[in-house]
Scaffold this active site. Structure first.
Site, mmCIF file in Angstrom:
data_model
loop_
_atom_site.group_PDB
_atom_site.id
_atom_site.type_symbol
_atom_site.label_atom_id
_atom_site.label_comp_id
_atom_site.label_asym_id
_atom_site.label_seq_id
_atom_site.Cartn_x
_atom_site.Cartn_y
_atom_site.Cartn_z
ATOM 1 N N ASN A 1 -27.471 94.150 13.269
ATOM 2 C CA ASN A 1 -26.464 93.597 12.444
ATOM 3 C C ASN A 1 -26.941 93.411 11.071
ATOM 4 O OD1 ASN A 1 -24.289 92.340 11.040
ATOM 5 N ND2 ASN A 1 -24.360 90.563 12.231
ATOM 6 N N TRP A 2 -26.788 94.427 10.183
ATOM 7 C CA TRP A 2 -27.547 94.232 8.763
ATOM 8 C C TRP A 2 -26.844 92.960 8.047
ATOM 9 C CZ3 TRP A 2 -28.103 100.099 6.923
ATOM 10 C CH2 TRP A 2 -29.023 100.506 7.646
ATOM 11 N N LYS A 3 -25.746 92.468 8.286
ATOM 12 C CA LYS A 3 -25.113 91.646 7.538
ATOM 13 C C LYS A 3 -25.069 92.237 6.025
ATOM 14 C CE LYS A 3 -26.486 88.251 10.832
ATOM 15 N NZ LYS A 3 -26.951 86.912 10.912
ATOM 16 N N HIS B 1 -17.960 87.340 14.565
ATOM 17 C CA HIS B 1 -19.259 86.905 14.583
ATOM 18 C C HIS B 1 -19.201 85.363 14.074
ATOM 19 C CE1 HIS B 1 -23.217 86.054 12.767
ATOM 20 N NE2 HIS B 1 -23.819 87.190 13.787
ATOM 21 N N GLU C 1 -20.541 83.549 11.563
ATOM 22 C CA GLU C 1 -20.452 83.682 10.206
ATOM 23 C C GLU C 1 -19.102 84.247 9.718
ATOM 24 O OE1 GLU C 1 -23.817 86.277 9.180
ATOM 25 O OE2 GLU C 1 -25.011 84.819 10.251
ATOM 26 N N GLU D 1 -24.227 84.358 20.927
ATOM 27 C CA GLU D 1 -25.369 83.994 19.847
ATOM 28 C C GLU D 1 -25.210 82.434 19.602
ATOM 29 O OE1 GLU D 1 -25.926 87.575 17.195
ATOM 30 O OE2 GLU D 1 -24.252 86.534 16.344
ATOM 31 N N GLY E 1 -30.883 83.036 12.696
ATOM 32 C CA GLY E 1 -31.497 83.324 11.201
ATOM 33 C C GLY E 1 -32.596 82.146 10.903
ATOM 34 N N SER F 1 -32.088 85.393 16.399
ATOM 35 C CA SER F 1 -33.712 85.224 16.139
ATOM 36 C C SER F 1 -34.393 86.275 17.308
ATOM 37 C CB SER F 1 -34.422 83.960 16.202
ATOM 38 O OG SER F 1 -33.868 83.080 14.931
ATOM 39 N N GLY G 1 -32.150 89.888 11.098
ATOM 40 C CA GLY G 1 -33.372 90.088 10.486
ATOM 41 C C GLY G 1 -34.468 91.142 10.851
HETATM 42 P P1 13P Z 1 -30.809 86.876 13.193
HETATM 43 O O1 13P Z 1 -31.509 87.896 14.395
HETATM 44 O O2 13P Z 1 -31.520 87.239 11.921
HETATM 45 O O3 13P Z 1 -31.125 85.504 13.904
HETATM 46 O O4 13P Z 1 -29.218 87.024 13.399
HETATM 47 C C1 13P Z 1 -28.461 86.938 14.666
HETATM 48 C C2 13P Z 1 -27.314 87.300 14.271
HETATM 49 O O5 13P Z 1 -26.544 86.903 13.723
HETATM 50 C C3 13P Z 1 -26.850 88.921 14.641
HETATM 51 O O6 13P Z 1 -25.522 88.897 14.650
#
Ligand code: 13P
Length: 253
Positions: free
Chosen positions: A9-11, A95, A97, A167, A173, A213, A235
């Site tokens: 997930n590149w966000k 998600h 976020e 998640e 993150g 993570s 990440g």
């Molecule tokens: P990280 O792997 O950066 O912790 O992010 C997880 C995430 O939100 C994937 O959707």
């Protein structure tokens, strides 16, 4: 055996040039394997180009969100029909976020899950608890509730093809991962919830990812657990070398 599914997930990262470079670099280097499906969920702006660049390769392209309507006066939004029309087959929904910053609720997630199936997209439905909820031992309650709401009135034959990403919000993150055993416990509870709703066959088929993570150093242990069928990775999905390692881990027995 469930086929693993590992999705980056590149966000909101990468320029167009960086995104294309990633696809060029990664597409020929992924293991071609029946054991794992590899996906990158990219910003909507790059989807068309990335689908083109990765055609015929083991790298699949997904979206990070979408609207639930086919079309309409929704400035700035992308519809399921639009995703389908550019050859996208996966979409991350709900998600944490999106839930936190863009008012996604269990109800809008449910509408989007229905829309995804209507348009032949595989939804990757995110659920997870806050640190406060974990500390007050309500993780399973929270996550089961989110699963029930997300799949409300969705047909079991569709749920079989869905992906659920567990998640924990506190692990996103932050560098803090749930232990593989803890993650497995919650993924097991997710599967049991699906079982209560749709029976054993659907529960056995649905794929459950862990996210938060995940990196090449911890992915193998996570994937070794019975109820963890893959990972949703932020990440550590941004660099080609790291992404390839994640997929290689998924291709191992
Ligand atoms: P990280 O792997 O950066 O912790 O992010 C997880 C995430 O939100 C994937 O959707």
């Amino acid at each position: 055996m469930r086929k693993r599914i590992i999705a980056g997930n590149w966000k909101m990262y990468k320029t167009a040039e960086e995104a294309e470079k990633f696809a060029e670099e990664v597409k020929g280097k992924l293991p071609v394997s029946d054991r794992v499906e590899a996906i990158v969920c990219a910003p909507a702006l790059y989807l068309t180009k990335l689908v083109e660049l990765t055609e015929g390769s083991a790298l699949n392209i997904g979206a990070q969100t979408m609207h639930s309507e086919k079309e309409g006066a929704f400035t700035g939004e992308v519809s399921p029909a639009m995703l389908k029309s550019v050859g996208v087959n996966y979409v991350v929904l709900g998600h944490s976020e999106r839930r936190e910053y863009y008012n996604e609720t269990d109800q809008t997630v449910n509408e989007k899950v229905h829309a995804a199936f209507e348009y032949g997209l595989t939804p990757i439905v995110c659920v997870g608890e806050t640190l406060e909820e974990r500390e007050s031992h309500t993780t399973v309650e929270k996550v089961s509730h989110q699963v029930k709401e997300a799949f409300k009135e969705v047909d079991g034959t569709n749920v079989k093809n869905a992906v659920i990403a567990y998640e924990p919000i506190w692990a996103i993150g932050t560098g803090k991962t749930a232990t593989a055993d803890d993650a497995n416990e919650v993924c097991k509870a997710v599967r049991e919830t699906v079982g209560e709703l749709y029976g054993e066959e659907v529960a056995d088929a649905v794929r459950i990812q862990y996210g938060g993570s995940v990196n090449p150093g911890n992915v193998e242990e996570l994937l070794s657990k019975e109820h963890i069928d893959g990972a949703l990775v932020g990440g550590a999905s941004l660099e080609p070398a790291s992404f390839i390692k994640l997929i290689e881990a998924g291709a191992n027995e």
